[in-house]
Design an enzyme around this catalytic site. Structure first.
Site, PDB file in Angstrom:
ATOM      1  N   GLY A   1      49.372  31.730  34.560  1.00  0.00           N
ATOM      2  CA  GLY A   1      49.199  32.847  35.487  1.00  0.00           C
ATOM      3  C   GLY A   1      49.961  32.682  36.790  1.00  0.00           C
ATOM      4  O   GLY A   1      50.648  31.681  37.018  1.00  0.00           O
ATOM      5  N   ALA A   2      49.823  33.699  37.663  1.00  0.00           N
ATOM      6  CA  ALA A   2      50.515  33.686  38.967  1.00  0.00           C
ATOM      7  C   ALA A   2      50.101  32.455  39.770  1.00  0.00           C
ATOM      8  O   ALA A   2      50.942  31.781  40.380  1.00  0.00           O
ATOM      9  CB  ALA A   2      50.195  34.972  39.733  1.00  0.00           C
TER      10      ALA A   2
ATOM     11  N   ARG B   1      45.842  33.438  23.567  1.00  0.00           N
ATOM     12  CA  ARG B   1      47.139  34.138  23.543  1.00  0.00           C
ATOM     13  C   ARG B   1      48.305  33.217  23.863  1.00  0.00           C
ATOM     14  O   ARG B   1      49.405  33.398  23.339  1.00  0.00           O
ATOM     15  CB  ARG B   1      47.146  35.273  24.600  1.00  0.00           C
ATOM     16  CG  ARG B   1      46.238  36.422  24.336  1.00  0.00           C
ATOM     17  CD  ARG B   1      46.335  37.451  25.476  1.00  0.00           C
ATOM     18  NE  ARG B   1      45.809  36.950  26.756  1.00  0.00           N
ATOM     19  CZ  ARG B   1      44.530  36.989  27.106  1.00  0.00           C
ATOM     20  NH1 ARG B   1      43.642  37.520  26.292  1.00  0.00           N
ATOM     21  NH2 ARG B   1      44.123  36.522  28.268  1.00  0.00           N
TER      22      ARG B   1
ATOM     23  N   CYS C   1      41.851  33.689  49.131  1.00  0.00           N
ATOM     24  CA  CYS C   1      43.138  33.527  49.826  1.00  0.00           C
ATOM     25  C   CYS C   1      43.106  34.054  51.268  1.00  0.00           C
ATOM     26  O   CYS C   1      43.607  33.401  52.193  1.00  0.00           O
ATOM     27  CB  CYS C   1      44.243  34.230  49.040  1.00  0.00           C
ATOM     28  SG  CYS C   1      43.742  35.826  48.373  1.00  0.00           S
TER      29      CYS C   1
ATOM     30  N   LYS D   1      33.619  38.717  50.657  1.00  0.00           N
ATOM     31  CA  LYS D   1      34.030  37.313  50.485  1.00  0.00           C
ATOM     32  C   LYS D   1      34.490  36.767  51.823  1.00  0.00           C
ATOM     33  O   LYS D   1      34.094  35.664  52.232  1.00  0.00           O
ATOM     34  CB  LYS D   1      35.189  37.208  49.483  1.00  0.00           C
ATOM     35  CG  LYS D   1      34.846  37.438  48.035  1.00  0.00           C
ATOM     36  CD  LYS D   1      36.151  37.425  47.198  1.00  0.00           C
ATOM     37  CE  LYS D   1      35.986  38.142  45.891  1.00  0.00           C
ATOM     38  NZ  LYS D   1      37.245  38.332  45.163  1.00  0.00           N
TER      39      LYS D   1
ATOM     40  N   HIS E   1      50.163  37.305  52.275  1.00  0.00           N
ATOM     41  CA  HIS E   1      49.271  38.230  52.965  1.00  0.00           C
ATOM     42  C   HIS E   1      49.487  38.166  54.476  1.00  0.00           C
ATOM     43  O   HIS E   1      49.722  37.087  55.030  1.00  0.00           O
ATOM     44  CB  HIS E   1      47.801  37.839  52.743  1.00  0.00           C
ATOM     45  CG  HIS E   1      47.321  37.942  51.324  1.00  0.00           C
ATOM     46  ND1 HIS E   1      47.983  38.625  50.328  1.00  0.00           N
ATOM     47  CD2 HIS E   1      46.177  37.461  50.748  1.00  0.00           C
ATOM     48  CE1 HIS E   1      47.279  38.543  49.206  1.00  0.00           C
ATOM     49  NE2 HIS E   1      46.190  37.838  49.433  1.00  0.00           N
TER      50      HIS E   1
END
Ligand code: NAP
Ligand code: 3JM
Length: 352
Positions: free
Chosen positions: A18-19, A45, A134, A225, A254
């Site tokens: 994943g990322a 997968r 994050c 969060k 971000h």
């Protein structure tokens, strides 16, 4: 590139394709951690795919409870449901789990750790350690030196979050939509703002004030969060925190406008700049006369948190604004997790 050691740690990465997972692999390679063996895990997968780590080819396996036998450290980044199911299995087999999802962050017996802020909380772990969200991480790295020096009464934050926070498919969706719009075709959004929600909106050339699902109080889960995690990391339930989280058409890194009310009067913006110029994990980029300020395009690929636009509220002596930018996939996720692993070794909480 690390050369694999004969003595050292057995490390597994769950969600390695994943990322975040791909960056975990890279951060582990760049780290001085003594990695003896590497276990790349993902869903069925991806089983059979190859990844390169430490100059060697490793085969991705499907993550199962048995995968964790003999593993010292397991980095999880495959979504909350995978963590809920497999993190306790890994911990029960003796692995220390560093979990990137929101699954366990607010559990009392799970330390929520940003090493620059609360590294010592790691001593309280019971097998699972949580990596914060994050947006929370980059904010607390920037604010902790100010809190320590002057106290902190209140935080009001607005985020400008990159699409990579929603995974590899969201990154592709932004690119496809940008191409569609420029070619005069109607985009067909399927993922953003939230894959599992009822409606999807165009992200290219747009801003979406929804990250994660809405909660009964009309805040989104991402906003809650930030509020709850910040109080836990800073160990201050009386700290006032409020947040608005917005997705913007940026691929990685971000930005956040952070407004704070500090606990002391007579402090100047220059005092705060001075503090942050020497703070762990922070790079001060603040020179308005020369148009120096942080931007996502510059922060991407870097491990630090970049801070600028620091100025005092003209109407409130103890109010200050900051602009905080960081790579959400590195300090916001993969790098913070590997940094936690480095802290565990340094504190003698894991033996190589
Ligand atoms: P992503 O690009 O969509 O990647 C998801 C990864 O999870 C892929 O490797 C995928 O493997 C794997 N996966 C999916 N289902 C699985 C299963 N049943 N068993 C094992 N592996 C499975 O998402 P991402 O952006 O990397 O984020 C992954 C997770 O990390 C998020 O869901 C979130 O909880 C967390 N995250 C945290 C932060 C943070 O702020 N700390 C930031 C971003 C993400 P396949 O290739 O087999 O599909
Ligand atoms: C960032 O499938 C999921 O549960 C993932 C949702 C998610 C999270 C989360 O809540 O773990 C996507 C992106 C996060 C996060 O870090 O909070």
């Amino acid at each position: 590139m690390v050369l694999l050691k004969t003595e050292g740690l057995k490390v597994a990465v769950v969600g390695v394709t994943g990322a975040v997972g791909t960056r975990m692999l890279k951060m582990l390679e760049e780290s001085p951690l003594p990695v003896k063996s590497f276990l790349p895990l993902a869903s069925k997968r991806s089983a059979g795919k190859k990844v390169i780590f430490g100059g060697k080819e490793w085969t991705v396996e499907e993550a199962k409870p048995e995968s964790f036998a003999g593993i010292d450290i397991a980095l999880f980044s495959a979504g909350g449901s995978v963590s809920k199911q497999l993190a306790p299995e890994a911990a029960s087999r003796g692995a220390i789990v560093i979990d990137n999802t929101s699954a366990f962050r607010m559990y009392e017996n799970v330390p929520l750790v940003v090493p620059e802020v609360n590294e010592k909380a790691l001593f309280q772990h019971h097998g699972i350690i949580a990596n914060p969200n994050c947006s929370t991480i980059q904010m607390v790295v920037a604010l902790e030196p100010i809190r320590k020096a002057y106290g902190l009464n209140r935080i009001i934050v607005s985020t400008y979050q990159a699409v990579s926070g929603a995974g590899a498919k969201a990154m592709q969706e932004l690119k496809n939509e940008a191409k569609d719009v420029l070619e005069g075709n109607a985009p067909e959004p399927e993922i953003l703002p939230v894959k599992g929600d009822k409606k999807h909106f165009q992200m290219a050339f747009n801003c979406i004030p929804q990250i994660d699902l809405f909660q009964p109080n009309d805040y989104t889960f991402e906003e809650m969060k930030m509020i709850n995690e910040t109080k836990k990391i800073m160990d201050d339930q009386s700290l006032k925190v409020s947040a608005t989280c917005v997705r913007v058409p940026v691929e990685i890194s971000h930005g956040e406008t952070v407004y704070i009310e500090i606990g002391k009067s007579g402090v100047t913006a220059a005092d705060i700049k001075n503090l942050l110029s020497d703070a762990p994990g922070v790079v001060l980029q603040d020179d308005p006369a020369h148009q120096v300020y942080p931007m996502p395009a510059d922060a991407t690929g870097k491990k630090e948190v970049f801070v600028g636009r620091i100025r005092r509220d003209p109407d409130l002596e103890n109010g200050f604004h900051l602009w905080v930018v960081s790579d959400n996939l590195l300090k916001g996720a993969a790098w913070n997790s590997v940094e936690i692993a480095e802290s565990l070794l340094k504190l003698g909480l894991v033996k190589a």
